[in-house]
Design a protein around this motif. Structure first.
Motif, PDB file in Angstrom:
ATOM      1  N   GLY A  89      61.876-100.727 -72.230  1.00 45.93           N
ATOM      2  CA  GLY A  89      62.682 -99.530 -72.442  1.00 45.93           C
ATOM      3  C   GLY A  89      63.732 -99.706 -73.522  1.00 45.93           C
ATOM      4  N   MET A  90      64.705 -98.806 -73.537  1.00 43.61           N
ATOM      5  CA  MET A  90      65.761 -98.833 -74.541  1.00 43.61           C
ATOM      6  C   MET A  90      66.802 -99.915 -74.235  1.00 43.61           C
ATOM      7  N   VAL A  91      67.017-100.204 -72.966  1.00 48.71           N
ATOM      8  CA  VAL A  91      67.990-101.243 -72.617  1.00 48.71           C
ATOM      9  C   VAL A  91      67.341-102.617 -72.749  1.00 48.71           C
ATOM     10  N   ASP A  92      68.155-103.630 -72.923  1.00 50.03           N
ATOM     11  CA  ASP A  92      67.612-104.974 -73.142  1.00 50.03           C
ATOM     12  C   ASP A  92      67.972-105.950 -72.029  1.00 50.03           C
ATOM     13  N   SER A  93      68.400-105.438 -70.878  1.00 49.86           N
ATOM     14  CA  SER A  93      68.712-106.346 -69.774  1.00 49.86           C
ATOM     15  C   SER A  93      68.671-105.600 -68.446  1.00 49.86           C
ATOM     16  N   PHE A  94      68.449-106.358 -67.370  1.00 49.93           N
ATOM     17  CA  PHE A  94      68.514-105.837 -66.016  1.00 49.93           C
ATOM     18  C   PHE A  94      69.847-106.213 -65.391  1.00 49.93           C
ATOM     19  N   ASN A  95      70.220-105.481 -64.348  1.00 51.27           N
ATOM     20  CA  ASN A  95      71.310-105.945 -63.502  1.00 51.27           C
ATOM     21  C   ASN A  95      70.941-107.331 -62.981  1.00 51.27           C
ATOM     22  N   VAL A  96      71.916-108.219 -62.843  1.00 48.56           N
ATOM     23  CA  VAL A  96      71.626-109.620 -62.527  1.00 48.56           C
ATOM     24  C   VAL A  96      70.931-109.775 -61.176  1.00 48.56           C
ATOM     25  N   SER A  97      71.308-108.972 -60.187  1.00 45.47           N
ATOM     26  CA  SER A  97      70.646-109.087 -58.882  1.00 45.47           C
ATOM     27  C   SER A  97      69.226-108.539 -58.942  1.00 45.47           C
TER      28      SER A  97
END
Length: 368
Positions: A297-305
């Motif tokens: 997607g457009m974002v490059d990271s997930f929430n850490v959990s």
């Protein structure tokens, strides 16, 4: 139907509750009345509040209900929610030191150092517990503990324990480094428990204030996990490598391997980093493998959990595909871990086992 509604309204209108104030023997009294149009209304004789206290006896609120008929004795009922009954919440656990945490684990544990692992030539992977528990001045094995606790645990609960133990593994471990949000730590713990990962490690980078307070979202899973605290990443990684783990850190660098291309049948410790800074440079340098979750997607990271949950889920799926199952404990190890769960089941478990040991000693002497 109308008769049922009338009965329900009559019963609710007669309810009388008394809530006990924390640390007090005084009961605060209120009654309820139900109007057919306005729903349930609470009449209070004075303002009151009921506070929840995790990990203490004040979390259980005694309620007294009395019928409308005079002369009928009230029925005393004590209600205790699942979260209230957990003595050691994530917030409390991570505020303790290593010795306090280790005491939460009942069976005797291995040291976990390099020399011990090398001396045990037959051991292909790490298992932390020995087949003994110190009870008073003596030791009991897992079979004796199971025998002692068996009458005090419901069959449905025992079946649940057996199913959980059969799907547990120490071949995948979770390490959280420098997380500052209790919500993320709790969510990661909950995912580890749900996926059958027994061992979790927390590395604190701020000794003055380890974690920021947040809501309790772990659902009590910390009670069933093996949690180890470390003051530095070097100390944590050193022990994990001595136990035979490969260290896999999450990183978006050019040398990162997709989590879908990793062989998770090899004992591996998955490391996730701080919510803002990510994995520390020291952790990246000391790790054996950098891996990443492909982003679409457009974002490059997930929430850490979320990232921790995805990594552990992929590890379990890959292990199941390669080995047929995730749980890989031997029969003896399953019995030992089952005994550990029995001991953690209730705060009176050690007292029960201690009484069992006292009864056993005279019988053993008489046989001699």
């Amino acid at each position: 139907m109308s008769v049922c509604k009338t009965l329900a309204r009559t019963s609710l209108s007669c309810l009388e509750f008394r809530a006990r104030k924390p640390n007090s023997t005084t009961l605060r009294h209120f009654t309820s009345s139900l109007s057919p149009h306005s729903g349930l209304r609470i009449k209070t004789q004075r303002p009151f509040s009921i506070s929840r206290s995790f990990g203490s006896a004040s979390g259980a609120i005694p309620l007294e209900t009395s019928d409308c008929t005079e002369g009928t004795a009230p029925h005393n009922v004590t209600l205790e929610t699942h979260q209230d009954s957990c003595k050691d919440t994530v917030q409390e656990l991570l505020s303790k030191d290593k010795d306090d945490i280790s005491r939460l684990m009942k069976m005797e544990r291995r040291l976990g150092n390099d020399d011990e692992f090398k001396d045990d030539k037959k051991r292909e992977r790490w298992f932390p517990y020995l087949n003994k528990c110190k009870v008073g001045d003596s030791y009991l094995g897992c079979d004796e503990i199971l025998e002692a606790m068996d009458p005090y645990i419901m069959e449905s609960r025992k079946e649940r324990f057996r199913n959980v133990v059969n799907n547990r593994s120490y071949s995948v471990s979770l390490v959280v480094e420098g997380l500052s949000d209790f919500g993320n730590v709790s969510a990661a713990f909950r995912s580890a428990d749900a996926l059958g990962i027994q061992s979790v490690h927390v590395v604190s980078c701020d000794s003055s204030k380890r974690y920021r307070d947040n809501r309790h979202v772990s659902m009590g899973t910390e009670k069933w996990l093996d949690i180890e605290l470390w003051s530095s990443i070097r100390e944590c990684f050193g022990i994990l490598k001595a136990r035979g783990y490969r260290i896999a850190t999450t990183h978006l660098g050019v040398d990162a391997v997709s989590v879908y291309d990793v062989d998770w049948s090899i004992p591996t410790a998955i490391v996730v980093g701080n919510e803002l800074r990510g994995i520390s440079e020291e952790a990246l340098e000391l790790s054996d493998l950098h891996c990443s979750i492909p982003m679409r997607g457009m974002v490059d990271s997930f929430n850490v959990s979320v990232a921790a949950g995805l990594l552990m889920h992929q590890a379990v799926c890959d292990r199941t595909l390669r080995m047929g199952c995730h749980g890989d404990l031997t029969q003896e190890e399953r019995q030992i871990l089952l005994a550990e769960f029995y001991l953690r089941h209730n705060q009176n478990s050690l007292r029960i086992v201690n009484e069992f040991a006292k009864r056993k000693v005279p019988s053993s002497v008489s046989k001699l």
